[in-house]
Design an enzyme around this catalytic site. Structure first.
Site, short mmCIF file in Angstrom:
data_model
loop_
_atom_site.label_atom_id
_atom_site.label_comp_id
_atom_site.label_asym_id
_atom_site.label_seq_id
_atom_site.Cartn_x
_atom_site.Cartn_y
_atom_site.Cartn_z
N LYS A 3 -4.57 -13.23 -10.44
CA LYS A 3 -6.24 -13.74 -10.25
C LYS A 3 -6.71 -12.60 -10.63
CE LYS A 3 -6.22 -11.00 -6.09
NZ LYS A 3 -6.79 -11.12 -4.36
N LYS A 57 1.13 -1.31 -0.02
CA LYS A 57 -0.23 -0.08 -0.28
C LYS A 57 0.95 1.36 0.19
CE LYS A 57 -3.99 -1.60 0.18
NZ LYS A 57 -4.40 -2.88 0.87
N LYS A 106 -11.06 -6.81 -7.88
CA LYS A 106 -11.50 -5.74 -7.99
C LYS A 106 -10.08 -5.05 -8.21
CE LYS A 106 -13.83 -5.72 -3.72
NZ LYS A 106 -14.15 -6.56 -3.20
P1 ADP Z 1 -10.41 -8.44 -3.57
O1 ADP Z 1 -8.97 -9.39 -4.21
O2 ADP Z 1 -11.19 -8.03 -4.68
O3 ADP Z 1 -9.92 -6.63 -3.44
P2 ADP Z 1 -10.51 -9.43 -0.85
O4 ADP Z 1 -9.54 -8.44 -0.43
O5 ADP Z 1 -11.48 -8.26 -0.85
O6 ADP Z 1 -10.49 -9.63 -2.88
O7 ADP Z 1 -10.71 -10.59 -0.63
C1 ADP Z 1 -11.95 -11.01 -0.24
C2 ADP Z 1 -11.55 -12.45 0.03
O8 ADP Z 1 -12.09 -13.54 -0.65
C3 ADP Z 1 -10.51 -12.93 0.41
O9 ADP Z 1 -10.90 -14.02 1.85
C4 ADP Z 1 -9.53 -13.50 0.02
O10 ADP Z 1 -8.75 -14.01 -0.20
C5 ADP Z 1 -10.67 -13.81 -1.17
N1 ADP Z 1 -10.01 -13.84 -2.46
C6 ADP Z 1 -9.97 -13.02 -3.66
N2 ADP Z 1 -10.28 -12.40 -4.57
C7 ADP Z 1 -9.91 -14.67 -4.74
C8 ADP Z 1 -9.03 -14.77 -5.99
N3 ADP Z 1 -9.16 -14.38 -6.99
N4 ADP Z 1 -9.03 -16.24 -6.31
C9 ADP Z 1 -9.74 -16.58 -4.89
N5 ADP Z 1 -9.77 -16.27 -3.41
C10 ADP Z 1 -10.37 -14.90 -3.50
#
Ligand code: ADP
Ligand code: TRP
Length: 329
Positions: free
Chosen positions: A194, A111, A197
């Protein structure tokens, strides 16, 4: 019954990564454990969202949790900021968290690199607030993706340090939940990496059929295999990984056979993938707006969830305060 707890930050809509990586597992276990699922709205404040968005984002995640199948009769569903015990424990834990170790956290360094003008104290102590979320319930199991494992390690460290400092056994050391297959990584359709967002490649539970089809048809491919049984390049592997999540085994095998004998047409593969993603997400989408607009139902769910969460949290907080030396006059 063992306690399970997890949360998702309230920023935007849930995508297939959140659903298959986290939410679907929550839903599967809610019959067998004492479950607490919350929306981490305080954590989302590190990036200073507009107040109107702050509220709407919480409502969105709540509606999507419920539409996907989290059951308020079985699980305590609540918003982080409605449980003040979390912040009280956060203060106590902050006294035991050292600047150096927080600065070494991978997510903090990331960050700082991406937003050097917004290195606020909330960002530095993000893992301490997350530890408070978990420890205030003495949750034994915390199902999260790989990206959150270092934060979980800090929660264990603070639990241990608190217990040692005050000669008590107030806190349980939380563990990631192993579902037998290891953590799922849902890929994006842009060739590598992956789905996320911040990656800008999300297929959302809220997307309609046209949007999903458009996103899938744009997936990166190549000119196709020229030798039978050749190794799949990463973009094609990613399409198959998604297909395995949403399609039945016969369909997956049909397209694998077509790939292996070089007769595959990627247009057909993508059409099938789009249709099967829609089969998974459209029934969820169909429920989101109705739930989102039913404020009475949402307040009822949160009232009940908050009550359960505060009951669980206040018991642990009292024990922690007693250990620190809080006494009645
Ligand atoms: P983002 O990557 O969209 O910001 P978050 O950090 O809010 O998602 O993650 C919320 C939950 O979803 C966490 O437990 C994270 O490990 C899971 N998660 C997010 N993206 C993936 C992905 N591509 N594959 C598997 N799990 C994911
Ligand atoms: N940091 C988590 C994420 O970005 C969200 C979160 C906050 C969380 N507190 C938690 C997850 C406690 C599990 C347990 O996804």
């Amino acid at each position: 019954m063992d306690k399970v707890l997890s949360g998702i930050r309230s920023t935007g809509h849930l995508h297939l990564g959140n659903y298959f990586g986290a939410l679907k597992n929550f839903i599967r276990i809610q019959d067998s454990y004492d479950c607490y699922f919350f929306i981490a709205d305080l954590h989302s404040l590190t990036t200073h969202p507009h107040p109107d968005d702050f509220h709407a984002n919480v409502k969105t995640i709540l509606a999507e949790y419920l539409a996907a199948g989290l059951d308020p009769e079985k699980s305590a569903i609540f918003v982080q900021s409605s449980v003040p015990e979390i912040c009280e424990l956060y203060v106590l834990l902050n006294m035991l968290a050292y600047k150096g170790e927080l600065e070494r956290t991978a997510s903090f360094k990331d960050k700082v690199r991406k937003n050097p003008d917004n290195v606020n104290a909330g960002l530095l102590t993000y893992p301490v607030l997350m530890a408070a979320d978990i420890l205030v319930h003495n949750a034994k199991w915390v199902p999260v993706g790989k990206d959150q494992e270092q934060h979980l390690e800090i929660a264990r460290l603070l639990a241990r340090r608190f217990n040692n400092s005050y000669g008590t056994e107030v806190f349980v050391e939380p563990q990631n939940m192993d579902f037998g297959k290891g953590a799922i990584k849902v890929p994006g359709l842009d060739g590598s990496g992956k789905m996320g967002k911040s990656e800008g490649n999300g297929i959302y539970l809220y997307d309609d059929e046209k949007t999903i089809t458009k996103k899938v048809m744009k997936a990166v491919t190549d000119s196709g295999p020229t030798r039978p049984f050749s190794e799949m390049p990463e973009p094609i592997k990613n399409i198959f990984s998604l297909l395995e999540l949403v399609s039945d085994t016969d369909t997956v095998q049909y397209f694998k056979d077509k790939y292996n004998d070089c007769s595959i047409r990627y247009g057909d593969l993508k059409k099938q993938l789009a249709a099967d993603i829609c089969k998974t997400t459209l029934p969820i989408k169909a429920r989101i707006d109705d739930i989102y607009n039913d404020s009475q139902y949402l307040s009822k769910v949160l009232r009940r969830g908050t009550e359960r969460a505060r009951e669980s949290a206040s018991a642990t907080l009292k024990a922690a305060q007693k250990a620190v030396g809080f006494r009645d006059f």
